[in-house]
Scaffold this motif. Structure first.
Motif, PDB file in Angstrom:
ATOM      1  N   MET A 259      50.974  43.416  89.523  1.00 10.38           N
ATOM      2  CA  MET A 259      50.511  42.674  88.344  1.00 10.38           C
ATOM      3  C   MET A 259      49.536  41.584  88.758  1.00 10.38           C
ATOM      4  O   MET A 259      48.507  41.368  88.106  1.00 10.38           O
ATOM      5  CB  MET A 259      51.701  42.068  87.593  1.00 10.38           C
ATOM      6  CG  MET A 259      52.534  43.071  86.819  1.00 10.38           C
ATOM      7  SD  MET A 259      53.648  42.295  85.605  1.00 10.38           S
ATOM      8  CE  MET A 259      54.760  41.378  86.695  1.00 10.38           C
ATOM      9  N   ARG A 260      49.852  40.878  89.860  1.00 11.71           N
ATOM     10  CA  ARG A 260      48.970  39.811  90.334  1.00 11.71           C
ATOM     11  C   ARG A 260      47.605  40.380  90.717  1.00 11.71           C
ATOM     12  O   ARG A 260      46.568  39.740  90.516  1.00 11.71           O
ATOM     13  CB  ARG A 260      49.619  39.117  91.533  1.00 11.71           C
ATOM     14  CG  ARG A 260      48.832  37.923  92.065  1.00 11.71           C
ATOM     15  CD  ARG A 260      49.570  37.286  93.230  1.00 11.71           C
ATOM     16  NE  ARG A 260      50.865  36.763  92.809  1.00 11.71           N
ATOM     17  CZ  ARG A 260      51.968  36.807  93.560  1.00 11.71           C
ATOM     18  NH1 ARG A 260      51.949  37.386  94.757  1.00 11.71           N
ATOM     19  NH2 ARG A 260      53.097  36.294  93.101  1.00 11.71           N
ATOM     20  N   GLY A 261      47.616  41.593  91.247  1.00 15.27           N
ATOM     21  CA  GLY A 261      46.368  42.243  91.646  1.00 15.27           C
ATOM     22  C   GLY A 261      45.669  42.954  90.510  1.00 15.27           C
ATOM     23  O   GLY A 261      44.658  43.640  90.729  1.00 15.27           O
ATOM     24  N   SER A 262      46.208  42.833  89.277  1.00 13.02           N
ATOM     25  CA  SER A 262      45.601  43.394  88.063  1.00 13.02           C
ATOM     26  C   SER A 262      45.595  44.913  88.034  1.00 13.02           C
ATOM     27  O   SER A 262      44.783  45.518  87.325  1.00 13.02           O
ATOM     28  CB  SER A 262      44.168  42.861  87.870  1.00 13.02           C
ATOM     29  OG  SER A 262      44.167  41.453  87.760  1.00 13.02           O
ATOM     30  N   ALA A 267      51.675  48.681  88.561  1.00 12.38           N
ATOM     31  CA  ALA A 267      52.771  47.876  88.032  1.00 12.38           C
ATOM     32  C   ALA A 267      53.678  48.719  87.145  1.00 12.38           C
ATOM     33  O   ALA A 267      54.910  48.593  87.195  1.00 12.38           O
ATOM     34  CB  ALA A 267      52.208  46.692  87.246  1.00 12.38           C
ATOM     35  N   LEU A 268      53.096  49.603  86.339  1.00 12.48           N
ATOM     36  CA  LEU A 268      53.899  50.481  85.491  1.00 12.48           C
ATOM     37  C   LEU A 268      54.715  51.460  86.326  1.00 12.48           C
ATOM     38  O   LEU A 268      55.849  51.808  85.962  1.00 12.48           O
ATOM     39  CB  LEU A 268      52.995  51.241  84.522  1.00 12.48           C
ATOM     40  CG  LEU A 268      52.413  50.409  83.371  1.00 12.48           C
ATOM     41  CD1 LEU A 268      51.335  51.190  82.642  1.00 12.48           C
ATOM     42  CD2 LEU A 268      53.508  49.971  82.406  1.00 12.48           C
ATOM     43  N   HIS A 269      54.159  51.908  87.441  1.00 16.58           N
ATOM     44  CA  HIS A 269      54.914  52.806  88.338  1.00 16.58           C
ATOM     45  C   HIS A 269      56.178  52.111  88.842  1.00 16.58           C
ATOM     46  O   HIS A 269      57.274  52.692  88.801  1.00 16.58           O
ATOM     47  CB  HIS A 269      54.038  53.224  89.516  1.00 16.58           C
ATOM     48  CG  HIS A 269      54.807  53.851  90.633  1.00 16.58           C
ATOM     49  ND1 HIS A 269      55.263  55.156  90.592  1.00 16.58           N
ATOM     50  CD2 HIS A 269      55.249  53.345  91.819  1.00 16.58           C
ATOM     51  CE1 HIS A 269      55.933  55.433  91.707  1.00 16.58           C
ATOM     52  NE2 HIS A 269      55.941  54.342  92.461  1.00 16.58           N
ATOM     53  N   TYR A 270      56.025  50.879  89.323  1.00 13.42           N
ATOM     54  CA  TYR A 270      57.193  50.172  89.854  1.00 13.42           C
ATOM     55  C   TYR A 270      58.168  49.807  88.739  1.00 13.42           C
ATOM     56  O   TYR A 270      59.388  49.791  88.949  1.00 13.42           O
ATOM     57  CB  TYR A 270      56.752  48.933  90.634  1.00 13.42           C
ATOM     58  CG  TYR A 270      56.021  49.286  91.899  1.00 13.42           C
ATOM     59  CD1 TYR A 270      56.659  49.990  92.923  1.00 13.42           C
ATOM     60  CD2 TYR A 270      54.680  48.944  92.079  1.00 13.42           C
ATOM     61  CE1 TYR A 270      55.993  50.335  94.084  1.00 13.42           C
ATOM     62  CE2 TYR A 270      54.006  49.276  93.242  1.00 13.42           C
ATOM     63  CZ  TYR A 270      54.662  49.980  94.237  1.00 13.42           C
ATOM     64  OH  TYR A 270      54.002  50.330  95.380  1.00 13.42           O
ATOM     65  N   ASP A 295      51.365  33.098  87.638  1.00  8.82           N
ATOM     66  CA  ASP A 295      50.161  33.808  88.071  1.00  8.82           C
ATOM     67  C   ASP A 295      49.088  33.945  86.991  1.00  8.82           C
ATOM     68  O   ASP A 295      47.974  34.363  87.289  1.00  8.82           O
ATOM     69  CB  ASP A 295      50.543  35.208  88.565  1.00  8.82           C
ATOM     70  CG  ASP A 295      51.247  35.163  89.907  1.00  8.82           C
ATOM     71  OD1 ASP A 295      50.575  34.934  90.915  1.00  8.82           O
ATOM     72  OD2 ASP A 295      52.481  35.349  89.934  1.00  8.82           O
ATOM     73  N   VAL A 296      49.424  33.636  85.749  1.00  8.75           N
ATOM     74  CA  VAL A 296      48.441  33.706  84.663  1.00  8.75           C
ATOM     75  C   VAL A 296      48.186  32.314  84.094  1.00  8.75           C
ATOM     76  O   VAL A 296      47.053  31.864  83.996  1.00  8.75           O
ATOM     77  CB  VAL A 296      48.902  34.662  83.546  1.00  8.75           C
ATOM     78  CG1 VAL A 296      47.901  34.656  82.388  1.00  8.75           C
ATOM     79  CG2 VAL A 296      49.066  36.073  84.089  1.00  8.75           C
ATOM     80  N   ALA A 334      49.213  42.261  83.729  1.00  5.31           N
ATOM     81  CA  ALA A 334      48.346  42.831  84.759  1.00  5.31           C
ATOM     82  C   ALA A 334      46.877  42.649  84.412  1.00  5.31           C
ATOM     83  O   ALA A 334      46.046  42.366  85.303  1.00  5.31           O
ATOM     84  CB  ALA A 334      48.669  44.312  84.948  1.00  5.31           C
ATOM     85  N   LEU A 335      46.516  42.803  83.153  1.00  9.18           N
ATOM     86  CA  LEU A 335      45.111  42.765  82.763  1.00  9.18           C
ATOM     87  C   LEU A 335      44.631  41.365  82.390  1.00  9.18           C
ATOM     88  O   LEU A 335      43.434  41.169  82.168  1.00  9.18           O
ATOM     89  CB  LEU A 335      44.872  43.724  81.598  1.00  9.18           C
ATOM     90  CG  LEU A 335      45.188  45.201  81.886  1.00  9.18           C
ATOM     91  CD1 LEU A 335      44.823  46.069  80.691  1.00  9.18           C
ATOM     92  CD2 LEU A 335      44.455  45.678  83.132  1.00  9.18           C
TER      93      LEU A 335
END
Length: 433
Positions: A259-262, A267-270, A295-296, A334-335
């Motif tokens: 998520m931090r890496g966008s 992120a959905l996989h994990y 992080d946001v 993420a986005l």
């Protein structure tokens, strides 16, 4: 519509394992210990002949129908079940009329159980009021949604509200082990391998009914149930995931960093791996809430709103539907543009406090409302910002020791860009620059 659950009815047609294993007494109920102790409303209802009205609020599979059935079974009352999904006002009134007739003719009371009661509209809920007010029935309504938003006030105010908690892994394990050995269940005709038990617990997600449904499907394939049998029965591959081991920490770490890496896909996989492994969805939601500020931050202020709403939604409805809310929040996080300025700001402030940079609160900021404060000069000279242009006035706010310290250093990412410009102007004004 009417379900008496007598022995003859049970013998007439084969019933699902989840129905056969339904507890017959409160002592057989697994979980919900906070509702079952001595002196609790449920105990009083069972031990008393007086009708009561209850709302049972909790996630799916936590025992709402079971508790209603137990009350009926133990007290020898008729059990009439209505599903709010398919029933209308006519059905409600017919059930109440039958209950009044039975009460008048034989003195036998009726438990009127309404499942998914939140789906009733106002008129349908109004139709229940006379029966509740006049105690013609023992009314029990089950809901997975917050009754304060979905149930009319007159009905809710005349009823007790009991909140059911999600079953723990230990609870689900106990339900499955009992079903394997109990004569009403599999009767000890086979075995359940430990790893198969663990996998069924993971698949259940705190839902006892689902765990028994999967167990029954596996038992149809083999007497000795292994993890391979469970996989084949429920058509799900086992996720090799130990929630107490390294995989737990590795997956949640990868989830946060994705998520931090966008990278919304990663992120959905994990997220999917954690859900399929039986991770507590509330734990996942808590991590998303933390991420939204860590992080946001102010780069997208709506991200925290989404995260908090998701945590509340997951608590309210549980899995499997809650995975949609989690995915919603994950994609948003993420986005979103990223900023760690908030976490750096509080970290720097806490660091200074721990190093002893504290100082006295300026006198004009001290509380001047209590008797004697005026004699101490507390509040003297305080300038009320709303009395000045733009709601700003130059005066000292921080203790002298940290007056020139800078904690919040915003980025220019996303919505934090305008915040950075405004904060720079405000800070310069306040500091006299």
């Amino acid at each position: 519509m009417e379900s008496l659950f007598d022995a003859a009815a049970e013998d007439a047609t084969p019933q699902p394992l989840a129905v056969r294993m339904r507890p017959r007494t409160l002592d057989e109920v697994i979980g919900q210990r906070h509702l079952l102790g001595p002196g609790t409303p449920l105990r009083r209802l069972v031990e008393s002949e007086a009708p009561m009205s209850l709302f049972l609020w909790g996630p799916p599979g936590t025992g709402k129908t079971t508790l209603a059935y137990v009350v009926s079974n133990v007290t020898k009352r008729r059990f009439v079940e209505i599903s709010a999904v398919s029933a209308g006002v006519k059905d409600v009134r017919a059930a109440i009329d039958n209950a009044r007739r039975e009460l008048g003719m034989s003195g036998r009371q009726t438990v009127l159980f309404v499942d998914e009661v939140h789906r009733f509209n106002k008129a349908q809920q109004d139709a229940l009021l006379p029966a509740v007010e006049n105690r013609w029935v023992t009314f029990i309504g089950a809901t997975t949604e917050n009754p304060f938003f979905s149930v009319i006030s007159p009905l809710l105010s005349r009823s007790l509200l009991l909140t059911l908690e999600s079953l723990t892994d230990d609870d689900i394990g106990a339900v499955l082990r009992r079903a394997v050995t109990d004569e009403r269940g599999l009767g000890g005709r086979g075995t359940l391998a430990p790893e198969a038990l663990d996998h069924l617990v993971r698949l259940a997600g705190g839902d006892a009914r689902r765990s028994l449904t999967y167990l029954e499907a596996a038992a149809l394939l083999a007497d000795d149930i292994t993890i391979e049998v469970v996989e084949k029965a429920v058509d799900k591959a086992a996720v090799r995931y130990d929630r107490q081991g390294d995989q737990h920490y590795d997956v949640i770490s990868a989830f946060i960093k994705s998520m931090r890496g966008s990278d919304a896909d990663a992120a959905l996989h994990y997220l999917a791996r954690m859900i399929e492994a039986g991770e507590d969805p509330r734990f996942i939601a808590r991590r998303i809430v933390i991420f939204a500020s860590e992080d946001v931050g102010l780069a997208d202020p709506t991200c925290l709103q989404t995260a908090v709403a998701t945590a509340q939604a997951v608590q309210l409805i549980g899995l499997p539907e809650g995975q949609i809310n989690l995915a919603h929040a994950v994609i948003h996080c993420a986005l979103a543009p990223k900023s760690n300025a908030v976490v750096k700001a509080i970290g720097a402030a806490v660091g200074d406090v721990r190093r002893g940079l504290i100082g006295q609160v300026p006198g004009h900021l001290r509380d001047g409302h209590y008797p004697g404060a005026a004699k101490l000069g507390h509040g003297d000279g305080y300038k009320y910002p709303h009395d000045f242009d733009h709601g700003l006035v130059r005066q000292d706010y921080a203790p002298e020791q940290v007056r020139d310290r800078r904690y919040y250093e915003p980025t220019t990412h996303g919505a934090e860009g305008p915040v950075a410009e405004r904060w720079a102007k405000i800070r310069d004004f306040l500091r006299g620059a």
